[in-house]
Enzyme design. Structure first.
Site, PDB file in Angstrom:
ATOM      1  N   GLY A  24      37.457  45.994  54.934  1.00  0.00           N
ATOM      2  CA  GLY A  24      38.894  45.891  54.701  1.00  0.00           C
ATOM      3  C   GLY A  24      39.344  46.693  53.501  1.00  0.00           C
ATOM      4  O   GLY A  24      38.641  47.587  53.041  1.00  0.00           O
TER       5      GLY A  24
ATOM      6  N   LEU B 189      41.715  48.816  53.588  1.00  0.00           N
ATOM      7  CA  LEU B 189      41.562  50.100  54.267  1.00  0.00           C
ATOM      8  C   LEU B 189      42.398  51.203  53.622  1.00  0.00           C
ATOM      9  O   LEU B 189      43.482  50.958  53.116  1.00  0.00           O
ATOM     10  CB  LEU B 189      41.942  49.949  55.741  1.00  0.00           C
ATOM     11  CG  LEU B 189      41.149  48.883  56.515  1.00  0.00           C
ATOM     12  CD1 LEU B 189      41.590  48.863  57.973  1.00  0.00           C
ATOM     13  CD2 LEU B 189      39.644  49.106  56.411  1.00  0.00           C
TER      14      LEU B 189
ATOM     15  N   GLY C 100      40.400  57.110  54.246  1.00  0.00           N
ATOM     16  CA  GLY C 100      39.009  57.374  54.640  1.00  0.00           C
ATOM     17  C   GLY C 100      38.645  56.552  55.871  1.00  0.00           C
ATOM     18  O   GLY C 100      38.122  57.078  56.869  1.00  0.00           O
ATOM     19  N   HIS C 101      38.966  55.245  55.813  1.00  0.00           N
ATOM     20  CA  HIS C 101      38.718  54.393  56.983  1.00  0.00           C
ATOM     21  C   HIS C 101      39.529  54.890  58.178  1.00  0.00           C
ATOM     22  O   HIS C 101      39.047  54.920  59.311  1.00  0.00           O
ATOM     23  CB  HIS C 101      39.128  52.937  56.707  1.00  0.00           C
ATOM     24  CG  HIS C 101      38.342  52.274  55.625  1.00  0.00           C
ATOM     25  ND1 HIS C 101      38.877  51.949  54.404  1.00  0.00           N
ATOM     26  CD2 HIS C 101      37.059  51.840  55.589  1.00  0.00           C
ATOM     27  CE1 HIS C 101      37.970  51.350  53.654  1.00  0.00           C
ATOM     28  NE2 HIS C 101      36.855  51.275  54.344  1.00  0.00           N
TER      29      HIS C 101
ATOM     30  N   GLN D 143      25.694  41.213  51.045  1.00  0.00           N
ATOM     31  CA  GLN D 143      25.355  42.523  50.472  1.00  0.00           C
ATOM     32  C   GLN D 143      25.803  42.671  49.022  1.00  0.00           C
ATOM     33  O   GLN D 143      25.619  43.720  48.430  1.00  0.00           O
ATOM     34  CB  GLN D 143      25.919  43.648  51.329  1.00  0.00           C
ATOM     35  CG  GLN D 143      27.429  43.821  51.290  1.00  0.00           C
ATOM     36  CD  GLN D 143      27.903  44.831  52.326  1.00  0.00           C
ATOM     37  OE1 GLN D 143      27.927  44.569  53.524  1.00  0.00           O
ATOM     38  NE2 GLN D 143      28.275  46.017  51.867  1.00  0.00           N
TER      39      GLN D 143
ATOM     40  N   GLU E 196      30.627  59.136  54.819  1.00  0.00           N
ATOM     41  CA  GLU E 196      29.527  59.730  54.037  1.00  0.00           C
ATOM     42  C   GLU E 196      29.640  59.462  52.538  1.00  0.00           C
ATOM     43  O   GLU E 196      28.748  59.848  51.790  1.00  0.00           O
ATOM     44  CB  GLU E 196      29.459  61.237  54.294  1.00  0.00           C
ATOM     45  CG  GLU E 196      28.819  61.533  55.637  1.00  0.00           C
ATOM     46  CD  GLU E 196      28.677  63.013  55.944  1.00  0.00           C
ATOM     47  OE1 GLU E 196      29.523  63.800  55.465  1.00  0.00           O
ATOM     48  OE2 GLU E 196      27.737  63.359  56.667  1.00  0.00           O
TER      49      GLU E 196
ATOM     50  N   ASP F 244      29.237  56.643  51.379  1.00  0.00           N
ATOM     51  CA  ASP F 244      28.039  55.796  51.271  1.00  0.00           C
ATOM     52  C   ASP F 244      26.884  56.521  51.957  1.00  0.00           C
ATOM     53  O   ASP F 244      26.383  56.096  53.000  1.00  0.00           O
ATOM     54  CB  ASP F 244      28.312  54.428  51.906  1.00  0.00           C
ATOM     55  CG  ASP F 244      29.390  53.677  51.156  1.00  0.00           C
ATOM     56  OD1 ASP F 244      29.146  53.309  50.002  1.00  0.00           O
ATOM     57  OD2 ASP F 244      30.488  53.494  51.712  1.00  0.00           O
TER      58      ASP F 244
ATOM     59  N   GLN G  60      23.707  54.543  52.525  1.00  0.00           N
ATOM     60  CA  GLN G  60      23.888  53.489  53.534  1.00  0.00           C
ATOM     61  C   GLN G  60      23.647  54.046  54.943  1.00  0.00           C
ATOM     62  O   GLN G  60      23.036  53.388  55.794  1.00  0.00           O
ATOM     63  CB  GLN G  60      25.299  52.921  53.416  1.00  0.00           C
ATOM     64  CG  GLN G  60      25.684  51.964  54.526  1.00  0.00           C
ATOM     65  CD  GLN G  60      26.977  51.238  54.247  1.00  0.00           C
ATOM     66  OE1 GLN G  60      26.981  50.205  53.602  1.00  0.00           O
ATOM     67  NE2 GLN G  60      28.092  51.768  54.736  1.00  0.00           N
TER      68      GLN G  60
ATOM     69  N   VAL H   1      36.700  61.459  52.520  1.00  0.00           N
ATOM     70  CA  VAL H   1      38.109  61.833  52.354  1.00  0.00           C
ATOM     71  C   VAL H   1      38.436  61.650  50.868  1.00  0.00           C
ATOM     72  O   VAL H   1      38.050  60.647  50.263  1.00  0.00           O
ATOM     73  CB  VAL H   1      39.038  60.957  53.230  1.00  0.00           C
ATOM     74  CG1 VAL H   1      40.499  61.330  53.018  1.00  0.00           C
ATOM     75  CG2 VAL H   1      38.657  61.111  54.705  1.00  0.00           C
TER      76      VAL H   1
HETATM   77  O1  PAF Z   1      30.489  50.395  54.009  1.00  0.00           O
HETATM   78  C1  PAF Z   1      30.960  49.231  54.074  1.00  0.00           C
HETATM   79  O2  PAF Z   1      32.162  48.996  53.929  1.00  0.00           O
HETATM   80  C2  PAF Z   1      30.011  48.075  54.321  1.00  0.00           C
HETATM   81  O3  PAF Z   1      28.801  48.254  53.670  1.00  0.00           O
HETATM   82  C3  PAF Z   1      29.794  47.782  55.821  1.00  0.00           C
HETATM   83  C4  PAF Z   1      29.090  48.938  56.505  1.00  0.00           C
HETATM   84  C5  PAF Z   1      31.136  47.526  56.484  1.00  0.00           C
HETATM   85  C6  PAF Z   1      28.930  46.538  55.984  1.00  0.00           C
HETATM   86  O4  PAF Z   1      29.524  45.422  55.406  1.00  0.00           O
END
Ligand code: PAF
Length: 289
Positions: free
Chosen positions: A31, A33, A36-37, A61, A148, A150, A153, A183
């Site tokens: 969220g 947002l 980028g999202h 996490q 990217e 992250d 990740q 972005v």
């Molecule tokens: O990149 C994120 O926002 C989070 O690590 C994800 C992939 C939604 C997992 O909670």
């Protein structure tokens, strides 16, 4: 656009799509947002018959509870944005819905999950794998989209999916992971939900991170990896209010540190910087080759 809170309803909806032979794209988010999202969602909308966006601040996490509490939550604005760009389903469950009992599964994909963020945020990638694997099991998407910013990740999630594929898991065999470009704001700052937590003076100095990364690419042309690393760290630490937690220059596929520019075909610099008094932890990365 349909907002779904329960796992059962989500599974029912995607089963119905599958019966109609529709392809499904998944964009996992926490969220708050931003553009980028939106770029990930727009891509999924273009490439799939239906797009599911999950909005869930995943507690497993966060290795720092204060960080979890401070994480911005803006579901109403998120839904308005998602509707305007054509998402079909928003999955916004409660913590109890996702974790009816504690998730005791452990995931381990060294070195991708042990270096850099893995070393500084113990348990972080285990939590990411817990939630992302659950989302993949709930939705069984054809394609999943990750930003990217992250960078690490994405490497960990690809390793996790490869692990499921090696165990013969059907949803993993079909799934494609699509990394999408960072972005940036006009001044170069990588878009991040955490940017909303920056005070005005912190926001003003934060673009120096990308400025230093860009300068380091030019610098790297006639300097060693170690010199480039040290120069980048020094450039950023010279700005009052910024402090580098780590800067590593790595093989973009394995995430192992390189010592020479000839060590790998693709090389990425990955940085984490503390910004301001709070401080806000900002990450970014850049490609050298
Ligand atoms: O990149 C994120 O926002 C989070 O690590 C994800 C992939 C939604 C997992 O909670």
């Amino acid at each position: 656009m349909v907002i779904i809170n329960s796992v059962k309803e989500l599974k029912d909806k995607v089963s119905a799509l599958r019966r109609e032979n529709k392809t499904v794209g998944l964009v996992p988010t926490m969220g708050a947002l931003h553009a980028g999202h939106a770029s990930l969602v727009s891509r999924s909308v273009r490439e799939n018959d239906a797009t599911v966006v999950s909005v869930f601040v995943n507690p497993t996490q966060f290795n720092d509870k204060n960080d979890l509490v401070a994480y911005p939550r803006t579901l109403e604005a998120d839904c308005a944005l998602l509707e305007s760009i054509g998402a079909d389903y928003v999955f916004a469950p409660s913590v109890e819905e996702v974790y009816p009992e504690p998730d005791t599964r452990t995931f381990s994909y060294p070195p991708t999950d042990t270096v850099m963020e893995g070393a500084f945020r113990p348990g972080h990638f285990n939590g990411v794998c817990q939630i992302v694997s659950k989302l993949f099991m709930f939705v069984e998407p054809d394609r999943a989209y990750f930003g990217e910013k992250d960078f690490q990740q994405i490497a960990v999630i690809k390793a996790m999916v490869a692990d499921y594929v090696s165990k013969g898991t059907e949803w993993a065999k079909r799934l494609e992971i699509h990394p999408c470009p960072i972005v940036r704001e006009a001044d170069g700052l990588a878009l991040s939900s955490r940017n909303t937590l920056l005070a005005a003076n912190e926001r003003a100095i934060a673009p120096n991170i990308y400025k230093a990364l860009k300068a380091s690419v030019a610098y790297s042309k006639n300097h060693t990896v170690e010199e480039t690393k040290q120069q980048t760290i020094a450039d950023i630490n010279a700005i009052e209010g910024l402090e580098v937690q780590y800067y590593d220059i790595v093989n973009a596929l394995t995430l192992e540190s390189v010592t020479s520019w000839d060590d790998a075909d693709h090389i990425q610099g990955c940085i984490t910087v503390f910004c301001g008094a709070t401080p806000i932890r900002l990450i970014d990365n850049i490609n050298y080759k």
